[in-house]
Design an enzyme around this catalytic site. Structure first.
Site, short mmCIF file in Angstrom:
data_model
loop_
_atom_site.label_atom_id
_atom_site.label_comp_id
_atom_site.label_asym_id
_atom_site.label_seq_id
_atom_site.Cartn_x
_atom_site.Cartn_y
_atom_site.Cartn_z
N GLY A 15 0.82 -1.20 0.00
CA GLY A 15 0.00 0.00 0.00
C GLY A 15 0.86 1.25 0.00
N ASN A 16 2.18 1.06 -0.15
CA ASN A 16 3.14 2.18 -0.10
C ASN A 16 3.01 3.05 -1.36
OD1 ASN A 16 5.61 3.67 -0.52
ND2 ASN A 16 6.52 2.46 1.11
N ASP A 74 11.00 -7.82 -1.66
CA ASP A 74 11.62 -7.78 -0.34
C ASP A 74 13.03 -7.26 -0.52
OD1 ASP A 74 11.60 -7.99 2.41
OD2 ASP A 74 12.26 -10.08 2.44
N GLY A 98 15.06 3.97 6.40
CA GLY A 98 15.81 2.72 6.45
C GLY A 98 17.28 2.94 6.78
N TYR A 99 18.13 2.31 6.00
CA TYR A 99 19.58 2.43 6.21
C TYR A 99 20.19 3.49 5.29
CZ TYR A 99 19.13 -1.93 8.84
OH TYR A 99 18.77 -2.89 9.76
N ARG A 140 16.50 -1.17 -5.83
CA ARG A 140 15.11 -1.31 -6.27
C ARG A 140 14.96 -0.90 -7.73
NH1 ARG A 140 10.85 -1.76 -3.23
NH2 ARG A 140 11.75 -0.71 -1.45
#
Length: 203
Positions: free
Chosen positions: A11-12, A73, A157-158, A185
């Site tokens: 849902g991002n 993922d 995140g990182y 990504r």
């Protein structure tokens, strides 16, 4: 020719935008799981590989909808830590940990190592389940190093720790456009576009 439908197992909103941008021009409608009434469906990521989690998410959502289903993922793999945090990247410092907790744990584990010894790579695995339930996976990688401290304002995140090869700044310091061009990504999505072009050509 009928347009095919891709349901993204997320849902991002930002993720959906990025996918739409890279797949622009293909004979596809890209929609989130929320848009097909699956907002409350959350697949438990309990596999020990990125591939396993991505495939599990895509397959479970595929049982509930018609169309191609896409799931992904992502993990950060640090060489000196034998691949940690890896598949546990999102919950490295515990199930209830946030990004800051995870970053602090990673920095603590790498204490005393100079930048050259902090090699790492981000990996994103995308799984798609076609209408006939065929499963395909694609992997995108971005190699780099873990910074000595957190820097940058794009605190996700990182990103404040990861310096991609060929650059001096972290993902969190660089313009979003550059990050989106070189990220793990983005690399996985570019491969996805090629795979989908092939699928559509074979209709």
């Amino acid at each position: 020719m009928n347009r095919r439908k891709i349901i993204v197992a997320s849902g991002n909103i930002n993720k959906i935008k990025e996918i739409k941008k890279i797949l622009d021009g293909l004979n596809l409608d890209i929609i989130s799981k929320n848009e097909v009434g699956l907002k409350d469906i959350e697949v438990i990521e309990d596999k020990d590989t990125l591939e396993g989690n991505a495939i599990k998410k895509a397959k479970e959502i595929s049982e509930l909808v018609d169309g191609i289903v896409l799931a992904d993922d992502t993990g950060l793999f640090v060489d000196k830590l034998n691949g940690e945090p890896g598949v546990y990247s999102a919950r490295y410092a515990g199930e209830d940990a946030n990004d800051l907790n995870n970053n602090k744990k990673l920095l603590k584990k790498l204490e005393g190592l100079n930048l050259e010894d902090r090699t790492a790579e981000f990996r994103t695995v995308i799984a798609i389940v076609l209408e006939d339930k065929t499963v395909k996976t694609l992997t995108g990688v971005c190699k780099g190093k873990i910074a000595l401290e957190r820097t940058g304002n794009n605190d996700f995140g990182y990103d404040p720790l990861f310096i991609p090869d060929g650059y001096k700044e972290t993902f969190a310091e660089m313009p979003q456009k550059i990050k989106n061009d070189i990220s793990h990504r983005a690399n996985a999505l570019k491969k996805l576009r090629l795979k989908l072009e092939e699928v559509l050509d074979n209709e």
